[in-house]
Design an enzyme around this catalytic site. Sequence first.
Site, PDB file in Angstrom:
ATOM      1  CG  HIS A 146      38.858  37.644  33.425  1.00  0.00           C
ATOM      2  ND1 HIS A 146      39.599  36.487  33.349  1.00  0.00           N
ATOM      3  CD2 HIS A 146      39.491  38.404  34.354  1.00  0.00           C
ATOM      4  CE1 HIS A 146      40.608  36.535  34.201  1.00  0.00           C
ATOM      5  NE2 HIS A 146      40.582  37.692  34.824  1.00  0.00           N
TER       6      HIS A 146
ATOM      7  CG  HIS B   1      36.681  35.609  36.675  1.00  0.00           C
ATOM      8  ND1 HIS B   1      37.458  34.542  36.324  1.00  0.00           N
ATOM      9  CD2 HIS B   1      37.541  36.626  36.889  1.00  0.00           C
ATOM     10  CE1 HIS B   1      38.724  34.904  36.340  1.00  0.00           C
ATOM     11  NE2 HIS B   1      38.807  36.153  36.665  1.00  0.00           N
TER      12      HIS B   1
ATOM     13  CG  HIS C  88      43.601  41.866  35.670  1.00  0.00           C
ATOM     14  ND1 HIS C  88      43.348  41.823  37.018  1.00  0.00           N
ATOM     15  CD2 HIS C  88      42.992  40.776  35.152  1.00  0.00           C
ATOM     16  CE1 HIS C  88      42.625  40.758  37.298  1.00  0.00           C
ATOM     17  NE2 HIS C  88      42.381  40.089  36.176  1.00  0.00           N
TER      18      HIS C  88
ATOM     19  CG  HIS D 141      44.181  34.135  41.092  1.00  0.00           C
ATOM     20  ND1 HIS D 141      44.807  35.214  41.664  1.00  0.00           N
ATOM     21  CD2 HIS D 141      44.161  34.398  39.758  1.00  0.00           C
ATOM     22  CE1 HIS D 141      45.149  36.081  40.721  1.00  0.00           C
ATOM     23  NE2 HIS D 141      44.780  35.606  39.558  1.00  0.00           N
TER      24      HIS D 141
ATOM     25  CE1 TYR E 181      46.069  39.796  37.664  1.00  0.00           C
ATOM     26  CE2 TYR E 181      46.944  39.194  39.811  1.00  0.00           C
ATOM     27  CZ  TYR E 181      45.875  39.315  38.943  1.00  0.00           C
ATOM     28  OH  TYR E 181      44.629  38.959  39.355  1.00  0.00           O
TER      29      TYR E 181
ATOM     30  CD  GLU F  99      44.822  36.901  35.732  1.00  0.00           C
ATOM     31  OE1 GLU F  99      43.683  37.225  35.314  1.00  0.00           O
ATOM     32  OE2 GLU F  99      45.001  36.343  36.828  1.00  0.00           O
TER      33      GLU F  99
END
Lengths: 105, 314
Positions: free
Chosen positions: B150, B206, B220, B252, B261, B271
């Site tokens: 993503h 996501h 990112h 997360h 990161y 990431e």
Amino acid sequence: MSGYRIELLTVGSEFFCPAEQPILKAMMQLGVKGIPSGCHGGGCGVCKIRVVEGQVRADSMSRAKISEAEERDNIYLACRALPLSPLTIEPLERLDRPLRKYGLI
Amino acid sequence: MGVMRIGHVNLRVMDMDAALRHYRDVLGLLVQGSDDSGAFYLKGWDEWDKYSVMLSPSDRAGMNHVAYKVEYDSDLDLFKDRLAEHGVDALLEPASHLPFCGRSLRFSLPSGHEMYLYADKERVGKAVGDQNPDPWPDGLKGAGAHWLDHVALQCPFDPEKGVNTVADNCRLLREALGFYLSEQVLVGPDADIQAVAFLFRTSTPHDIAFLPAPTCGIHHASFFLDGWSDVLKAADVMAKNRVKIDVTPTRHGITRGETIYFFDPSGNRNETFAGLGYLAQPDMPPITWTEENLWRGIFYHTGEAHDSFTSVYT
């Protein structure tokens, strides 16, 4: 190890930077504070400094963050600037936001 | 019909040799070729289309565009009309305008980011092939990332001036492109300002994220790893290669992802993201994080603000 003393104006600290190391990296490794630390790749622009005295050489810096006029005015990104002499430098950015209205921004 | 997944991200880099060492040797992507403009094309070993990362030489860092793959070529005409209904003027570009792709639909998000949709891209296959494949290929370098997972985009946000392109983008993707909202952060005195939006089309939490920022940029680009032990190994690979790590391995709250990161040599944040989180489905009630808990959402263990997370981007 060859290197140079770096004097940080406004915060009044001093540290040693090896000749082949970017100023920001040397500062971070010694635990000195004063220049905001970001991407360390010349891309994000948060570690902007003015070299008040002395000479540096710089690796590629984002033109979106350091204009040609700024470069002529001895403004660099500390993550890409290596000392060629003892330096006096002035940090130009603050990373901490005194006021965060919406948690993130 | 519809959007299937992220197709590729086109990143600007200032030193191509350094960028290739990073994306090839540290992330473990496979170089698929280059073109006359000096751009390089890379893919993860588990991807079958020709590239998911296009690196373009530039005098600055950042993202040129992000592209999502749709199922059918005719979807492009449909989405052109749907975007027009939402006031977005999208342009149909001919085949090969996007390298190695069929025709594409080009438009700007309300945040200012350039996005493309396309249906066809040259197919090269997974590194393990599609006949009786092994679970992973030999000779992988570095972290051995599977695929581009993503992107997270920095979107102009200043509610007092009536600017909230996080919410504008979210609405456009839901209403015009059929994305679903998985998670959001609501802030402000009445907890009614959408400051963060995570949206999906696959079954993962996501495929794109929108974050609030002073200016348009990329936060990112994220690459998928199997699990936590792969995340730890990826961090070791980064330390060996003196990669600038922004946030060491953690979890997360939002998406439940396991993360690192770090920055590419031009300062673009990457990431590595592990775990499929949960099964995201169109009828899943969206998850909401409140302002006082938003940092637990971002970094679940510490729950504390991390300055560079919000201020540092390209």
